[in-house]
Write a protein that holds these residues in place. Structure first.
Motif, mmCIF file in Angstrom:
data_model
loop_
_atom_site.group_PDB
_atom_site.id
_atom_site.type_symbol
_atom_site.label_atom_id
_atom_site.label_comp_id
_atom_site.label_asym_id
_atom_site.label_seq_id
_atom_site.Cartn_x
_atom_site.Cartn_y
_atom_site.Cartn_z
ATOM 1 N N ILE A 39 4.028 -0.773 3.967
ATOM 2 C CA ILE A 39 3.954 -1.181 2.564
ATOM 3 C C ILE A 39 3.279 -0.082 1.774
ATOM 4 C CG2 ILE A 39 2.985 -2.880 0.947
ATOM 5 C CD1 ILE A 39 2.836 -4.842 3.307
ATOM 6 N N GLU A 66 10.782 -1.625 8.596
ATOM 7 C CA GLU A 66 11.065 -2.086 7.239
ATOM 8 C C GLU A 66 10.106 -1.383 6.295
ATOM 9 O OE1 GLU A 66 10.891 -6.367 6.876
ATOM 10 O OE2 GLU A 66 12.413 -6.667 8.425
ATOM 11 N N TYR A 68 8.528 -1.244 2.407
ATOM 12 C CA TYR A 68 8.328 -1.963 1.147
ATOM 13 C C TYR A 68 7.665 -1.024 0.163
ATOM 14 C CZ TYR A 68 9.426 -6.091 3.825
ATOM 15 O OH TYR A 68 10.069 -6.999 4.623
ATOM 16 N N LEU A 70 6.717 -0.694 -3.391
ATOM 17 C CA LEU A 70 6.595 -1.588 -4.546
ATOM 18 C C LEU A 70 6.200 -0.793 -5.797
ATOM 19 C CD1 LEU A 70 4.474 -4.194 -2.556
ATOM 20 C CD2 LEU A 70 6.950 -4.242 -2.902
ATOM 21 N N ILE A 82 3.824 -10.646 0.363
ATOM 22 C CA ILE A 82 4.667 -9.861 1.297
ATOM 23 C C ILE A 82 3.960 -9.766 2.658
ATOM 24 C CG2 ILE A 82 5.564 -7.526 1.767
ATOM 25 C CD1 ILE A 82 6.171 -7.356 -1.254
#
Ligand code: NAD
Length: 286
Positions: A39, A66, A68, A70, A82
């Protein structure tokens, strides 16, 4: 130059190959693929390059990932939500968050929110506590990489004097703790330390993590020591460490370059910790 270069690229490449083999075994025998979520908030170029390189390495070793990314005006509650959903996501075994995160977001809340079982860079204070009390948690990636590089020299470390330059929670302090676990006698120096040179001249092992280019001069290095440069500073568009490399390399027995020393180890350790997290969550051993 007398010092032997500790080649972080080569050491990390070998580790990544080992991780790849283990993931291969895990997926063919159990049908399990470890997963990592990254993230980061905002559009910082350096963070972006770093995250892309994590994703690339994940693919290389067969890890699911994955990302992320933002927008920088993301609200704290959105980041927390999240993280909470990733905590529950069975495909994800490890979660990392890039810091500094963004204005208006309480980093402490983020750190507490990451599931202690998926906290592969050891940011949750529960895991930080475990690190300092010899309990099972996760060893933070950069400090773990630093110790592997020091051990790669094959030198007998017990009883040696170590000086860590920098006392941050993510590098300096955990490196100091891990060196203590290896039975070295550790001094942690910082911006208020008087006469850094006096400490460094006695050090058999130096770990420079101040983020100050050329802070550690060649003349401050003891003959035959091990020098690990964690610093990453951009000077005139070039990446340099905290150590005056050429001159220090004339004195040290072993030294890491920047780039090509600690940097590549950090990602290798992240993938190793993610595999470890997956094995623990699945109650498996390889
Ligand atoms: P930080 O800014 O949080 O901490 C720096 C520390 O250095 C502080 O404790 C400060 O007291 C000390 N310091 C500053 N000036 C000093 C001086 N003149 N003399 C002695 N000590 C001094 O930084 P950080 O997050 O710990 O990172 C340190 C460096 O390591 C940075 O260059 C960072 O980019 C780099 N880093 C590299 C990796 C990697 O994977 N290669 C990972 C993390 C950090």
């Amino acid at each position: 130059m007398k010092g032997k270069i500790i080649d972080g690229r080569k050491i990390s490449k070998d580790l990544l190959n080992e991780i790849k083999e283990k993931i291969n075994t895990l997926s063919s025998n159990q049908g399990i693929v470890p997963g990592l979520a990254v993230i980061y908030v905002g559009d910082d170029k350096a963070s972006n390059i770093y995250v892309e390189s994590i994703i690339k390495k994940c693919k290389k070793v067969g890890l699911y990932s994955e990302k992320y990314n933002l927008p920088k005006d993301t609200k704290e509650r959105e980041v927390l939500s999240i993280i909470e959903s990733l905590n529950r996501n069975k495909k994800i075994n490890g979660i990392i968050v890039q810091f500094p995160i963004a204005e208006g977001i309480d980093e402490n809340k983020i750190k507490w929110a990451v599931s202690e079982q998926k906290d592969v860079d050891c940011i949750n204070p529960i895991n930080v506590g475990r690190l300092y009390t010899n309990s099972v948690g996760f060893i933070p990636c950069t400090p773990k990489g630093v110790i592997k590089l020091i051990k790669s020299t094959g030198e007998n470390l017990a009883g040696k004097k170590a000086v860590v330059v920098g006392r941050s929670n993510i590098v300096g302090k955990p490196v100091g703790e891990l060196l203590l676990k290896e039975d070295l006698t550790v001094s942690i120096c910082h911006s208020k330390t008087r006469n850094l040179e006096e400490y460094l001249l006695k050090a058999d092992v130096v770990v420079a993590a101040a983020g100050r280019p050329n802070l550690v001069k060649g003349r401050m290095i003891k003959e035959g020591s091990i020098v690990i440069d964690v610093g990453t500073n951009v000077v005139d568009g070039k990446l340099v460490g905290d150590v005056e490399f050429e001159k220090a390399a004339d004195k040290a027995a072993f030294i890491t370059p920047v780039p090509g020393g600690v940097g590549p180890m950090t990602i290798a350790m992240l993938l190793e910790n993610t595999l470890e997290a997956c094995l623990r969550q699945c109650e498996l051993k390889l």
